[in-house]
Structure formats: structure tokens, C-alpha cells
Design a protein around this motif. Structure first.
Motif, PDB file in Angstrom:
ATOM      1  N   VAL A  94       0.878  -1.171   0.000  1.00 14.83           N
ATOM      2  CA  VAL A  94       0.000   0.000   0.000  1.00 14.83           C
ATOM      3  C   VAL A  94       0.912   1.215   0.000  1.00 14.83           C
ATOM      4  O   VAL A  94       1.793   1.342   0.847  1.00 14.83           O
ATOM      5  CB  VAL A  94      -0.920   0.009   1.239  1.00 14.83           C
ATOM      6  CG1 VAL A  94      -1.823   1.231   1.213  1.00 14.83           C
ATOM      7  CG2 VAL A  94      -1.751  -1.275   1.283  1.00 14.83           C
TER       8      VAL A  94
ATOM      9  N   GLY B 236       2.847   8.205   0.353  1.00 13.39           N
ATOM     10  CA  GLY B 236       3.899   9.091  -0.157  1.00 13.39           C
ATOM     11  C   GLY B 236       5.137   8.359  -0.643  1.00 13.39           C
ATOM     12  O   GLY B 236       6.052   8.970  -1.189  1.00 13.39           O
TER      13      GLY B 236
ATOM     14  N   ASP C 242       8.395  16.637   9.042  1.00 19.32           N
ATOM     15  CA  ASP C 242       9.114  17.830   8.622  1.00 19.32           C
ATOM     16  C   ASP C 242       9.411  17.855   7.118  1.00 19.32           C
ATOM     17  O   ASP C 242      10.120  18.720   6.642  1.00 19.32           O
ATOM     18  CB  ASP C 242      10.417  17.977   9.429  1.00 19.32           C
ATOM     19  CG  ASP C 242      11.275  16.717   9.374  1.00 19.32           C
ATOM     20  OD1 ASP C 242      11.080  15.915   8.446  1.00 19.32           O
ATOM     21  OD2 ASP C 242      12.144  16.542  10.251  1.00 19.32           O
TER      22      ASP C 242
ATOM     23  N   GLY D  38       0.618  -0.061   8.847  1.00 21.00           N
ATOM     24  CA  GLY D  38      -0.343  -0.441   7.799  1.00 21.00           C
ATOM     25  C   GLY D  38      -0.836  -1.865   7.916  1.00 21.00           C
ATOM     26  O   GLY D  38      -1.138  -2.508   6.909  1.00 21.00           O
TER      27      GLY D  38
ATOM     28  N   ASN E 277       8.768   4.229  12.133  1.00 19.79           N
ATOM     29  CA  ASN E 277       8.923   4.979  10.889  1.00 19.79           C
ATOM     30  C   ASN E 277      10.362   5.378  10.563  1.00 19.79           C
ATOM     31  O   ASN E 277      10.638   5.803   9.449  1.00 19.79           O
ATOM     32  CB  ASN E 277       8.041   6.226  10.911  1.00 19.79           C
ATOM     33  CG  ASN E 277       6.608   5.912  10.523  1.00 19.79           C
ATOM     34  OD1 ASN E 277       6.294   4.772  10.199  1.00 19.79           O
ATOM     35  ND2 ASN E 277       5.736   6.899  10.553  1.00 19.79           N
ATOM     36  N   PHE E 278      11.267   5.270  11.519  1.00 18.62           N
ATOM     37  CA  PHE E 278      12.675   5.582  11.235  1.00 18.62           C
ATOM     38  C   PHE E 278      13.557   4.347  11.373  1.00 18.62           C
ATOM     39  O   PHE E 278      14.730   4.450  11.690  1.00 18.62           O
ATOM     40  CB  PHE E 278      13.198   6.676  12.176  1.00 18.62           C
ATOM     41  CG  PHE E 278      12.729   8.062  11.833  1.00 18.62           C
ATOM     42  CD1 PHE E 278      13.064   8.651  10.624  1.00 18.62           C
ATOM     43  CD2 PHE E 278      11.971   8.792  12.723  1.00 18.62           C
ATOM     44  CE1 PHE E 278      12.630   9.927  10.303  1.00 18.62           C
ATOM     45  CE2 PHE E 278      11.532  10.074  12.421  1.00 18.62           C
ATOM     46  CZ  PHE E 278      11.864  10.645  11.203  1.00 18.62           C
TER      47      PHE E 278
HETATM   48  P1  FAD Z   1       4.781   4.737   1.987  1.00 16.22           P
HETATM   49  O1  FAD Z   1       5.985   3.991   1.593  1.00 16.22           O
HETATM   50  O2  FAD Z   1       3.831   5.149   0.939  1.00 16.22           O
HETATM   51  O3  FAD Z   1       3.972   3.981   3.104  1.00 16.22           O
HETATM   52  C1  FAD Z   1       4.655   3.341   4.157  1.00 16.22           C
HETATM   53  C2  FAD Z   1       3.805   2.205   4.661  1.00 16.22           C
HETATM   54  O4  FAD Z   1       2.685   2.724   5.348  1.00 16.22           O
HETATM   55  C3  FAD Z   1       3.230   1.325   3.570  1.00 16.22           C
HETATM   56  O5  FAD Z   1       4.152   0.305   3.257  1.00 16.22           O
HETATM   57  C4  FAD Z   1       1.969   0.797   4.201  1.00 16.22           C
HETATM   58  O6  FAD Z   1       2.280  -0.295   5.043  1.00 16.22           O
HETATM   59  C5  FAD Z   1       1.532   1.935   5.060  1.00 16.22           C
HETATM   60  N1  FAD Z   1       0.549   2.827   4.452  1.00 16.22           N
HETATM   61  C6  FAD Z   1       0.768   4.031   3.872  1.00 16.22           C
HETATM   62  N2  FAD Z   1      -0.401   4.620   3.567  1.00 16.22           N
HETATM   63  C7  FAD Z   1      -1.371   3.778   3.957  1.00 16.22           C
HETATM   64  C8  FAD Z   1      -2.788   3.838   3.948  1.00 16.22           C
HETATM   65  N3  FAD Z   1      -3.434   4.917   3.507  1.00 16.22           N
HETATM   66  N4  FAD Z   1      -3.480   2.779   4.426  1.00 16.22           N
HETATM   67  C9  FAD Z   1      -2.844   1.690   4.918  1.00 16.22           C
HETATM   68  N5  FAD Z   1      -1.492   1.595   4.968  1.00 16.22           N
HETATM   69  C10 FAD Z   1      -0.779   2.623   4.503  1.00 16.22           C
HETATM   70  N6  FAD Z   1       8.524  10.483   9.990  1.00 16.22           N
HETATM   71  C11 FAD Z   1       8.101  11.309  10.957  1.00 16.22           C
HETATM   72  O7  FAD Z   1       7.358  10.919  11.849  1.00 16.22           O
HETATM   73  N7  FAD Z   1       8.494  12.612  10.973  1.00 16.22           N
HETATM   74  C12 FAD Z   1       9.294  13.140  10.011  1.00 16.22           C
HETATM   75  O8  FAD Z   1       9.625  14.321  10.080  1.00 16.22           O
HETATM   76  C13 FAD Z   1       9.742  12.296   8.968  1.00 16.22           C
HETATM   77  N8  FAD Z   1      10.544  12.759   7.986  1.00 16.22           N
HETATM   78  C14 FAD Z   1      10.950  11.925   6.997  1.00 16.22           C
HETATM   79  C15 FAD Z   1      11.738  12.414   5.957  1.00 16.22           C
HETATM   80  C16 FAD Z   1      12.166  11.583   4.951  1.00 16.22           C
HETATM   81  C17 FAD Z   1      13.019  12.138   3.830  1.00 16.22           C
HETATM   82  C18 FAD Z   1      11.828  10.209   4.977  1.00 16.22           C
HETATM   83  C19 FAD Z   1      12.319   9.284   3.912  1.00 16.22           C
HETATM   84  C20 FAD Z   1      11.044   9.710   5.997  1.00 16.22           C
HETATM   85  C21 FAD Z   1      10.596  10.558   7.009  1.00 16.22           C
HETATM   86  N9  FAD Z   1       9.794  10.086   8.051  1.00 16.22           N
HETATM   87  C22 FAD Z   1       9.334  10.943   9.010  1.00 16.22           C
HETATM   88  C23 FAD Z   1       9.450   8.667   8.146  1.00 16.22           C
HETATM   89  C24 FAD Z   1       8.096   8.440   7.525  1.00 16.22           C
HETATM   90  O9  FAD Z   1       7.078   8.736   8.447  1.00 16.22           O
HETATM   91  C25 FAD Z   1       7.959   6.963   7.124  1.00 16.22           C
HETATM   92  O10 FAD Z   1       8.950   6.639   6.191  1.00 16.22           O
HETATM   93  C26 FAD Z   1       6.578   6.681   6.542  1.00 16.22           C
HETATM   94  O11 FAD Z   1       6.382   5.286   6.445  1.00 16.22           O
HETATM   95  C27 FAD Z   1       6.436   7.291   5.177  1.00 16.22           C
HETATM   96  O12 FAD Z   1       5.097   7.309   4.810  1.00 16.22           O
HETATM   97  P2  FAD Z   1       4.712   7.356   3.262  1.00 16.22           P
HETATM   98  O13 FAD Z   1       3.251   7.327   3.200  1.00 16.22           O
HETATM   99  O14 FAD Z   1       5.452   8.439   2.596  1.00 16.22           O
HETATM  100  O15 FAD Z   1       5.362   5.995   2.771  1.00 16.22           O
END
Ligand code: FAD
Length: 450
Positions: free
Chosen positions: A61, A64, A124, A185, A397-398
Motif C-alpha cells: 500500500v 507518499g 518535517d 499499515g 517509521n525511522f
Molecule cells: P509509503 O511507503 O507510501 O507507506 C509506508 C507504509 O505505510 C506502507 O508500506 C503501508 O504499510 C503503510 N501505508 C501508507 N499509507 C497507507 C494507507 N493509507 N493505508 C494503509 N497503509 C498505509 N517520519 C516522521 O514521523 N516525521 C518526520 O519528520 C519524517 N521525515 C521523513 C523524511 C524523509 C526524507 C523520509 C524518507 C522519511 C521521514 N519520516 C518521518 C518517516 C516516515 O514517516 C515513514 O517513512 C513513513 O512510512 C512514510 O510514509 P509514506 O506514506 O510516505 O510511505
């Protein structure tokens, strides 16, 4: 192209289609899924899930696409890309109640809320998705003032593994609502999230670069300043990666999110201590719109990035000594993020993010050549163990790995047991497995390999 079984049509891409290569790539990985679907509503999500079930496809899923593990893509399976589900809607202006699509990014959300003089405590970085960040917790520049993103969540609409659309809130599907706030997720596809936004339009944002002559002293002074700082002030201290050609340096970033109309002199008085930790080489502080302080991040070409984190209940002198030793030795980037404040006032059992007693999160980041394998990453991060040993938990998430041991550190036993019960109720066959996986097995973690 449309799914054969799909009615109504779901926007799909398969290998060879225009746009497939871009859609198969996420921030940390390039995948080769058999099919990418971009549903436009809950019904199309359900159709996609049914199709994946019929064809026995692994599920990713994607919101971003910033998962540290590249979980937003896969090879040979289905990616449910929520890019079309990115609306930001005001449901009740009086309560600042907003509905945000599960595929929106925080850049879009903050720009949209800015039009109302509002903001949401989240991350951020503009390109990070609402879906992944929120489901893990969501920690950003207003975490001490307004808590995690999940602390402002009041509901979510979820398509579960069996294709049902359910609303999770304090009134309905309460356990699911609890689990979505930190459990990742694991439980279904969240099509939208309902948040209460905060009345924030501008903040004071600053960056102070220090020469790092005395790492232990600098970290202690930062810690002591944050002990007495008001909730309005959130800050990070980054020990920059050591390089042979540069003197060691550190950067303090901070955000002061005060009430509108706070006198400048008061803001200055509260910020001033952050300028007094050592020899300052550069500083910039400005009042800016909250929507403008979110950064754009790009993956550096030719490199593999990896990060681990730990949450420490006390940034005591022993932890500080371990941080300074690690930095003096292998020299990774180390980011200390202040917590406490509103984050710490949420009871540990109120959400699936249990580590509310943490004073700080410490993140260790390394950059390796793009050709580095998992074993190289483990080797590079090995010295980090000396700092990690002081923690009582991690933030999923990190975290660049998602082994059973990683999951166990992220979720204490009582949290894990409760998550496993929710998993059994909503995803008994573990179809949502590409994540920090909570297994539906009756005995939860006890049944897992050590
Ligand atoms: P995706 O890869 O799209 O989703 C990650 C996972 O979340 C998926 O594999 C799935 O399991 C689940 N998922 C996503 N959307 C859904 C949905 N709608 N329904 C069900 N499951 C879903 N984290 C912080 O807390 N604070 C920060 O400031 C921060 N800064 C970041 C900066 C960068 C450059 C990066 C790379 C990461 C950062 N993160 C931060 C970590 C970030 O929160 C995690 O990487 C998060 O998983 C990214 O979410 P995404 O939706 O972009 O990723």
C-alpha cells in the motif's frame, strides 16, 4: 488499462505501460510489481483487494512512498497506489475538523490548511505521505506543542482485507482506531483520516550551526535547555557526519509554535538559550508560515541511506557519553529530537505508540554506496548498538529493518498482544504483511521465532 474483474474501472499500470517505471519506484527502492492500481474511491480499493486475493498477489500500500524499507513497492505483486485519494476537505470549520485522503502528502496538506490559518502537527518533509507517517505515529516540528499526528486523529475510514468499508473512531470499531494510531499499515487500507487541525499559521523557525569542540558539553546544554523549554518549542540537535576534511560540527534546528500575538520580546527570550551551547558559526531565525518550513527531500544519487532510532526515557550522562563516543568513532549523522510536552502527556495505553515517557528520540543515519548490501548496512550500523542499548523502544517509521526483534522493540508486550487481537479481527490471513508486521497468530509474539 482496467482490471478484468474490476467494475467500476480501476486505473492500472503493468510492466511496459507508460508511467510504469516511475510508479514502481519509491524513495528507497525500485520495484517490479506485476500490477499497480490507483483506486479513486473505497469501492475501487475493495475491487483491487479482491483481485489481489484472486491472483494471490503480495500487497504493497503506497501513500507518499517514503517507507524506509521500500514497502510502498514490491516485485511480482500488486501496489495499491493511493495517489488519487489525496483530497483535503474541511468537514467542520468551527472544530477545525478536516478529512485528508490516505494518499495525500504533507506538503499538500500544509499548503491547503495554511489557507485557513491552520496546520497539523506531523513530519518535517513535504513529500512524505499522510498514510505511512500517520499510521506509525507522526513526529514533527510541533510534537511538544500538539503531540504526534495520531494524537489529533479523530477517525479513519478503512477498507479491510475482506473489502468492507468501516469507520474507526472512539465511537465505532474502537480497537481498530486504537491500533491505527501507531500500529502501521497492518489493518487495512485507510482511504481517509479525520484530524482536528491546530490554529497555527506562522512559527519562528531557526537553525544554529555550532563548532563541535565539546560534544558532551554541547549535548548536555541542549538537554538542559529543553528540560525547561515551554511546549511551544521543539528542537533537534544534529551531530553532522564526521568528514576528514572538515572540523566536526553540529546544528540545532528549532520551531517555536506560539499563540498568535505573542510579543516578539517573549519569543526572543525563549529562543535565546538555544544560541548559547558553544561557538556559533552561523545562525538564522525567521518567522515563517508553517507550510513553508517543510523541506523537500531527495534521495542522493549513487548512495544507500539507512537509519535506526531509539527512544530514551532519560538523556542522562551515560547516554550522552555513548553518543559522543559513537560520533568520535565511526562518525555517523546523529539526530537527537526533543520530546516531552504534549507528546508525553498522552497515556501509554491510549494509542499503539506506547513510548510516551521518552525524553528524546535518537536517530543514527549512515550513507553507503548504492551497491551496499544488507550485510554492509548491518556492519555500518553495528557501533550504533552501544547507544541503542540505552533505549526502551523505537519508532517504526525511522527503522530500516522490520524483523521480529525490531517489531518487539517497537511494541511492548501488552501493546503487541492488543495489536495482534485487532489483526486477528480485521486481517486474519495477514494480507497486509509488508510493514512492521503484527502477526495474527493466537499467541502473538510468543509464537514467533526468537
Ligand atoms: P509509503 O511507503 O507510501 O507507506 C509506508 C507504509 O505505510 C506502507 O508500506 C503501508 O504499510 C503503510 N501505508 C501508507 N499509507 C497507507 C494507507 N493509507 N493505508 C494503509 N497503509 C498505509 N517520519 C516522521 O514521523 N516525521 C518526520 O519528520 C519524517 N521525515 C521523513 C523524511 C524523509 C526524507 C523520509 C524518507 C522519511 C521521514 N519520516 C518521518 C518517516 C516516515 O514517516 C515513514 O517513512 C513513513 O512510512 C512514510 O510514509 P509514506 O506514506 O510516505 O510511505
Amino acid at each position: 488499462m482496467t482490471l478484468q474483474r474490476a467494475e467500476p474501472a480501476v486505473d492500472t499500470l503493468r510492466p511496459g505501460d507508460d508511467g510504469y517505471d516511475d510508479a514502481a519506484r519509491v524513495f528507497f527502492a525500485t520495484g517490479a510489481p506485476a500490477i499497480i492500481v490507483r483506486p479513486r474511491d473505497p469501492e475501487e480499493v475493495a475491487v483491487s483487494l479482491a483481485y489481489a486475493g484472486d491472483h494471490d498477489l503480495t500487497l504493497s500500500v503506497r501513500s507518499g512512498g517514503h517507507s524506509a524499507l521500500g514497502h510502498g513497492t514490491n516485485s511480482g505483486g500488486m501496489v495499491i497506489d493511493l495517489a488519487h485519494l489525496d483530497a483535503v476537505e474541511v468537514l467542520d470549520a468551527g472544530r477545525r475538523l478536516v478529512r485528508v485522503g490516505g494518499g495525500a502528502t504533507w506538503g499538500t496538506v500544509s499548503a491547503r490548511l495554511d489557507q485557513h490559518g491552520w496546520a497539523l502537527t506531523a513530519g518535517d518533509t513535504a513529500g512524505v505521505g499522510v498514510g505511512g507517517l500517520t499510521l506509525g505515529g507522526g513526529m514533527g516540528w510541533m510534537v511538544r506543542r500538539y503531540g504526534l499526528a495520531i494524537d489529533n486523529l479523530v477517525g479513519a475510514r478503512v477498507v479491510t482485507a475482506d473489502g468492507r468499508l468501516v469507520t474507526a473512531s472512539e465511537d465505532e470499531h474502537r480497537e481498530l482506531f486504537w491500533a491505527l494510531r501507531g500500529g502501521g499499515g497492518n489493518f487495512g487500507v485507510v482511504v481517509d483520516f479525520d484530524f482536528i487541525a491546530q490554529p497555527v499559521s506562522t512559527v519562528h523557525f531557526g537553525s544554529v550551526a555550532y563548532r563541535l569542540d565539546d560534544p558532551v558539553g554541547l549535548i548536555r546544554r541542549w538537554r538542559d535547555a529543553m528540560h525547561v523549554a515551554p511546549d511551544e518549542l521543539t528542537s533537534t540537535l544534529t551531530l553532522m557526519p564526521r568528514r576528514p576534511d572538515m572540523p566536526p560540527s553540529a546544528t540545532v534546528l528549532f520551531c517555536y509554535a506560539g499563540d498568535p500575538g505573542t510579543a516578539e520580546a517573549d519569543v526572543d527570550r525563549l529562543i535565546e538559550p538555544l544560541l548559547a551551547f558553544g561557538p556559533v558559526s552561523e545562525a538564522s531565525i525567521a518567522e515563517r508560515r508553517y507550510a513553508e518550513i517543510l523541506e523537500d527531500a531527495a534521495h542522493p544519487p549513487g548512495l544507500r541511506m539507512a537509519a535506526r532510532n531509539v527512544l530514551v526515557p532519560s538523556l542522562d550522562d551515560e547516554v550522552i557519553a555513548a553518543i559522543a563516543d559513537l560520533h568520535a568513532g565511526s562518525g555517523p549523522a546523529l539526530v537527537l529530537r526533543s520530546l516531552g510536552g504534549a507528546f508525553g502527556r498522552v497515556p501509554a495505553a491510549a494509542t499503539a505508540f506506547a513510548h510516551r515517557d521518552a525524553e528524546a528520540m535518537i536517530v543514527c543515519g549512515v550513507m553507503l554506496p548504492a551497491t551496499a548490501g544488507d550485510a554492509d548496512v548491518e556492519r555500518a550500523l553495528d557501533p550504533w548498538g552501544a547507544v541503542a542499548a540505552h533505549g526502551t523502544g523505537t519508532y517504526v517509521n525511522f527503522q530500516v529493518s522490520a524483523t521480529a526483534a525490531d517489531v518487539a522493540v517497537a511494541y511492548p508486550p501488552a501493546t503487541y498482544a492488543r495489536l495482534a487481537a485487532v489483526k486477528r479481527a480485521y486481517d486474519p490471513d495477514n494480507r497486509f504483511a509488508l510493514n512492521h508486521n503484527v502477526e495474527p497468530a493466537a499467541f502473538g509474539r510468543a509464537a514467533r521465532p526468537a
